[in-house]
Design a protein around this motif. Sequence first.
Motif, PDB file in Angstrom:
ATOM      1  N   TYR A  54      49.687 -16.430 -57.520  1.00  0.00           N
ATOM      2  CA  TYR A  54      49.273 -15.302 -56.681  1.00  0.00           C
ATOM      3  C   TYR A  54      47.790 -15.443 -56.378  1.00  0.00           C
ATOM      4  N   THR A  88      57.127 -11.681 -54.204  1.00  0.00           N
ATOM      5  CA  THR A  88      57.812 -11.124 -55.367  1.00  0.00           C
ATOM      6  C   THR A  88      58.794 -10.081 -54.869  1.00  0.00           C
ATOM      7  N   SER A 138      54.550 -19.713 -60.996  1.00  0.00           N
ATOM      8  CA  SER A 138      54.225 -18.489 -60.267  1.00  0.00           C
ATOM      9  C   SER A 138      52.747 -18.559 -59.909  1.00  0.00           C
ATOM     10  N   ALA A 192      53.230  -6.933 -54.991  1.00  0.00           N
ATOM     11  CA  ALA A 192      54.490  -6.207 -55.147  1.00  0.00           C
ATOM     12  C   ALA A 192      54.662  -5.166 -54.045  1.00  0.00           C
ATOM     13  N   TYR A 226      48.627  -8.624 -58.685  1.00  0.00           N
ATOM     14  CA  TYR A 226      50.084  -8.678 -58.622  1.00  0.00           C
ATOM     15  C   TYR A 226      50.635  -7.377 -58.025  1.00  0.00           C
TER      16      TYR A 226
END
Length: 189
Positions: free
Chosen positions: A95, A37, A93, A31, A27
């Motif tokens: 990823y 995101t 969500s 980011a 994550y």
Amino acid sequence: MSATFPAAGLLLRPSTAADLPAITALYGWHAVHGTGTFELEGPSLDEMARRRDDVLSKRLPWLVAERAGELLGYAYANPFRPRLAYRFALEDSIYVTPGAHGQGVGRLLLAELLARCEALGARQMFAVIGDSANTASIGLHRSLGFADVGVMRSAGWKFERWLDVVILQRALGGGDAAAPTDRVPLAPP
């Protein structure tokens, strides 16, 4: 319950606390480098543990995909909004590690997440996708039955440019064809 996909060499399973370092790193990469995101920095391990614990405390799934012990992606569902009337609506969500893009990892994670959320009694799943140029995520959701709801133009500022938010939706189970049962599995604990 775990699921193995031999053709892809993937194992899908519920996440464990031992997955948190890999989840946090994955994550964090998104980011810092991605537009899926709108966070600008990766959260700490403790913060990711708090987020995972929050999802699990609501009895919602947080899944991981691994191959040969390496975490390739994760997916989870959370309430779309906190008010009780939204209790049958979730947001997904997903990823995936950059090296696993295009290998079907996201598709398998999302399909399994949808099945588990439907089994819980959810009636709607929303995808709130950062960046209208995120064609892979938009295409993945559309391929699994999500329909376009709308675009929030220039909702975020990242990488020195404005980013849209694309919203898609898919009915689960009976959708809105009938009232839900008296069972309220998605209500806050």
